[in-house]
Design a protein around this motif. Structure first.
Motif, PDB file in Angstrom:
ATOM      1  N   ILE A 163      -6.161  12.516   4.931  1.00  0.00           N
ATOM      2  CA  ILE A 163      -4.827  13.094   4.725  1.00  0.00           C
ATOM      3  C   ILE A 163      -3.997  12.373   3.672  1.00  0.00           C
ATOM      4  N   LEU A 164      -4.409  11.179   3.282  1.00  0.00           N
ATOM      5  CA  LEU A 164      -3.669  10.479   2.221  1.00  0.00           C
ATOM      6  C   LEU A 164      -4.590   9.484   1.514  1.00  0.00           C
ATOM      7  N   GLN A 165      -4.615   9.532   0.184  1.00  0.00           N
ATOM      8  CA  GLN A 165      -5.331   8.524  -0.602  1.00  0.00           C
ATOM      9  C   GLN A 165      -4.333   7.420  -0.920  1.00  0.00           C
ATOM     10  N   THR A 172      -2.304   6.852  16.446  1.00  0.00           N
ATOM     11  CA  THR A 172      -2.166   6.371  15.066  1.00  0.00           C
ATOM     12  C   THR A 172      -1.078   5.313  14.950  1.00  0.00           C
ATOM     13  N   SER A 173      -1.159   4.506  13.883  1.00  0.00           N
ATOM     14  CA  SER A 173      -0.057   3.614  13.527  1.00  0.00           C
ATOM     15  C   SER A 173       0.810   4.272  12.448  1.00  0.00           C
ATOM     16  N   TYR A 174       0.480   5.522  12.123  1.00  0.00           N
ATOM     17  CA  TYR A 174       1.193   6.229  11.050  1.00  0.00           C
ATOM     18  C   TYR A 174       1.817   7.533  11.562  1.00  0.00           C
ATOM     19  N   PRO A 175       2.744   7.436  12.532  1.00  0.00           N
ATOM     20  CA  PRO A 175       3.301   8.655  13.134  1.00  0.00           C
ATOM     21  C   PRO A 175       4.050   9.542  12.134  1.00  0.00           C
ATOM     22  N   VAL A 176       4.706   8.957  11.166  1.00  0.00           N
ATOM     23  CA  VAL A 176       5.493   9.755  10.213  1.00  0.00           C
ATOM     24  C   VAL A 176       4.566  10.605   9.338  1.00  0.00           C
ATOM     25  N   ILE A 177       3.526   9.960   8.815  1.00  0.00           N
ATOM     26  CA  ILE A 177       2.594  10.678   7.936  1.00  0.00           C
ATOM     27  C   ILE A 177       1.842  11.757   8.726  1.00  0.00           C
ATOM     28  N   VAL A 178       1.436  11.429   9.948  1.00  0.00           N
ATOM     29  CA  VAL A 178       0.703  12.407  10.764  1.00  0.00           C
ATOM     30  C   VAL A 178       1.609  13.590  11.118  1.00  0.00           C
ATOM     31  N   CYS A 211      -7.918   2.792  -0.263  1.00  0.00           N
ATOM     32  CA  CYS A 211      -8.393   3.279   1.031  1.00  0.00           C
ATOM     33  C   CYS A 211      -7.824   4.670   1.237  1.00  0.00           C
ATOM     34  N   ARG A 212      -8.182   5.285   2.357  1.00  0.00           N
ATOM     35  CA  ARG A 212      -7.588   6.590   2.671  1.00  0.00           C
ATOM     36  C   ARG A 212      -7.217   6.619   4.134  1.00  0.00           C
ATOM     37  N   LEU A 213      -6.220   7.405   4.424  1.00  0.00           N
ATOM     38  CA  LEU A 213      -5.794   7.600   5.803  1.00  0.00           C
ATOM     39  C   LEU A 213      -6.444   8.909   6.245  1.00  0.00           C
ATOM     40  N   SER A 214      -7.235   8.811   7.308  1.00  0.00           N
ATOM     41  CA  SER A 214      -8.015   9.987   7.714  1.00  0.00           C
ATOM     42  C   SER A 214      -7.951  10.221   9.202  1.00  0.00           C
ATOM     43  N   LEU A 215      -8.205  11.478   9.569  1.00  0.00           N
ATOM     44  CA  LEU A 215      -8.368  11.818  10.980  1.00  0.00           C
ATOM     45  C   LEU A 215      -9.833  11.624  11.338  1.00  0.00           C
ATOM     46  N   ALA A 216     -10.072  11.117  12.554  1.00  0.00           N
ATOM     47  CA  ALA A 216     -11.449  10.955  13.020  1.00  0.00           C
ATOM     48  C   ALA A 216     -11.528  11.388  14.473  1.00  0.00           C
ATOM     49  N   ILE A 217     -12.702  11.904  14.843  1.00  0.00           N
ATOM     50  CA  ILE A 217     -12.915  12.387  16.223  1.00  0.00           C
ATOM     51  C   ILE A 217     -14.251  11.848  16.732  1.00  0.00           C
ATOM     52  N   PRO A 218     -14.485  11.905  18.041  1.00  0.00           N
ATOM     53  CA  PRO A 218     -15.787  11.470  18.562  1.00  0.00           C
ATOM     54  C   PRO A 218     -16.919  12.213  17.853  1.00  0.00           C
ATOM     55  N   GLY A 259       0.823  -1.214   0.000  1.00  0.00           N
ATOM     56  CA  GLY A 259       0.000   0.000   0.000  1.00  0.00           C
ATOM     57  C   GLY A 259       0.853   1.259   0.000  1.00  0.00           C
ATOM     58  N   GLU A 260       0.372   2.288  -0.704  1.00  0.00           N
ATOM     59  CA  GLU A 260       1.082   3.579  -0.704  1.00  0.00           C
ATOM     60  C   GLU A 260       1.201   4.142   0.708  1.00  0.00           C
ATOM     61  N   ASN A 261       0.210   3.830   1.559  1.00  0.00           N
ATOM     62  CA  ASN A 261       0.244   4.294   2.948  1.00  0.00           C
ATOM     63  C   ASN A 261       1.483   3.759   3.664  1.00  0.00           C
ATOM     64  N   VAL A 262       1.814   2.493   3.410  1.00  0.00           N
ATOM     65  CA  VAL A 262       2.989   1.891   4.046  1.00  0.00           C
ATOM     66  C   VAL A 262       4.267   2.475   3.439  1.00  0.00           C
ATOM     67  N   VAL A 263       4.264   2.671   2.130  1.00  0.00           N
ATOM     68  CA  VAL A 263       5.430   3.273   1.462  1.00  0.00           C
ATOM     69  C   VAL A 263       5.704   4.656   2.055  1.00  0.00           C
ATOM     70  N   ALA A 264       4.632   5.455   2.217  1.00  0.00           N
ATOM     71  CA  ALA A 264       4.798   6.819   2.733  1.00  0.00           C
ATOM     72  C   ALA A 264       5.262   6.806   4.188  1.00  0.00           C
ATOM     73  N   GLU A 265       4.783   5.847   4.966  1.00  0.00           N
ATOM     74  CA  GLU A 265       5.134   5.807   6.388  1.00  0.00           C
ATOM     75  C   GLU A 265       6.575   5.354   6.596  1.00  0.00           C
ATOM     76  N   LYS A 266       7.002   4.359   5.816  1.00  0.00           N
ATOM     77  CA  LYS A 266       8.308   3.738   6.077  1.00  0.00           C
ATOM     78  C   LYS A 266       9.494   4.533   5.556  1.00  0.00           C
ATOM     79  N   GLN A 267       9.249   5.406   4.561  1.00  0.00           N
ATOM     80  CA  GLN A 267      10.321   6.298   4.073  1.00  0.00           C
ATOM     81  C   GLN A 267      11.593   5.540   3.692  1.00  0.00           C
ATOM     82  N   LYS A 268      11.453   4.437   2.992  1.00  0.00           N
ATOM     83  CA  LYS A 268      12.638   3.682   2.577  1.00  0.00           C
ATOM     84  C   LYS A 268      13.120   4.182   1.226  1.00  0.00           C
ATOM     85  N   ASN A 269      14.369   3.814   0.928  1.00  0.00           N
ATOM     86  CA  ASN A 269      14.986   4.264  -0.299  1.00  0.00           C
ATOM     87  C   ASN A 269      14.622   3.294  -1.442  1.00  0.00           C
TER      88      ASN A 269
END
Ligand code: ATP
Ligand code: ZN
Length: 295
Positions: free
Chosen positions: A186-188, A127-133, A102-109, A80-90
């Motif tokens: 925040i990310l598609q 989140t499990s996506y600290p880098v992207i956030v 899917c999309r990575l989104s912010l959600a609130i109560p 997934g692009e979400n994992v690629v963006a989070e891991k920041q590998k070369n």
């Protein structure tokens, strides 16, 4: 034992990492099958071989795929692009694969308000996506606290662990069940093919062959083959409605004054055009799936 022939003959195999189990596994296997690649049902759950293409499969956790591809343990990966963006590998992203959307989104109560990123100031975001956030917060010049958790992020607000979550969403039903609402995508994302930066020429050549097949499968999925009967006096108008690959095939019908027209339509323009074709006098319209499309 060795002779020059054996030494010069290359036995290059492309090593592909895919998710071992989870949301991307089935679609990854299906894509290979659609590319005409048969995978052995070996007992080894870590590795499998293709029977009719120089390809070896590695089954891994999706989170580990970027690292393995960077290290060259795998030459390429489906992830997934979400994992690629989070891991920041070369590594390089080579092609979208059309599944795992899917999309990575912010959600609130659900009972709270959100007017924009500024409302996140001083909040605790699970989140499990600290880098992207963190990147999103920096871009919006907001300071907030990121609380990294590895799973079940959606329960964090309910147990007082966080005010906001950032997680993957497709339908939104998980959020709903946990009393949350999506307020900010925040990310598609979709699955992509990633590759190691230092592939040999032989590996690149194999990858080209694989990409050619993947693209043929994708083009076929996005297109339909259409056959219809047209009265000759409406032929020009009907042909004008059909985009076609080059131009439509027109064949005379046994019935005087009628022709059979064959062409290719994009999936997404399909209903619009069908209606216009009917209005122009087309009959016996058949729309059939295309299995492979080589252009
Ligand atoms: P693994 O055990 O491999 O680490 P996982 O639990 O992290 O698996 P899955 O939930 O199987 O991962 O999701 C894998 C990928 O599927 C995600 O990273 C994302 O790219 C994609 N995906 C598509 N739709 C969704 C969704 N609704 N929720 C979560 N992931 C999704
Ligand atoms: Zn994972």
């Amino acid at each position: 034992m060795t002779n020059t022939n054996a030494l010069t003959k290359t036995n290059t195999v492309l090593k592909l990492a895919i998710q071992k189990s989870g949301r991307l596994h089935e679609d990854s296997m299906r894509l290979l099958k659609e590319c005409g690649i048969d995978i052995s049902n070996g007992v080894n759950k870590l590795k499998a071989e293709a029977l009719n293409f120089p390809l070896e499969l590695y089954f891994l956790r999706d989170d580990d795929i970027p690292q393995y591809v960077e290290d060259g343990v795998a030459d390429i990966g489906f992830v997934g692009e979400n994992v690629v963006a989070e891991k920041q590998k070369n590594i390089l992203t080579q092609a979208p694969l059309g599944f795992g959307k899917c999309r990575l989104s912010l959600a609130i109560p659900r009972n709270q308000e959100y007017a924009g990123p500024q409302d996140l100031a001083g909040k605790k975001i699970a989140t499990s996506y600290p880098v992207i956030v963190a990147h999103f917060l920096r871009q919006n010049k907001v300071e907030a606290e990121i609380h990294e958790i590895s799973g079940s992020v959606e329960i964090a607000p309910g147990i007082g662990l966080a005010d906001v979550i950032c997680d993957l969403v497709s339908s939104g039903s998980t959020l709903f069940m946990n009393g949350l609402k999506e307020v900010q995508p925040i990310l598609q994302s979709q699955a992509v093919l990633v590759k190691n930066k230092n592939l040999t020429a032989q590996h690149e050549a194999l990858l080209e062959r694989l990409l050619f097949r993947i693209q043929s499968v994708q083009k076929a999925k996005n297109n339909k083959y259409i056959l219809l009967n047209a009265p000759n006096d409406q032929l020009e108008k009907i042909i004008g409605l059909l985009p076609g690959m080059k131009s439509p095939t027109v064949l005379p019908l046994a019935q005087e004054g009628w022709s059979s027209v064959h062409s290719v339509l994009k999936e997404n323009e399909f209903w619009d055009i069908i209606e216009q074709l009917k209005a122009a006098g087309a009959q016996g319209i058949l729309v059939v799936p295309i299995e492979k499309m080589i252009l």
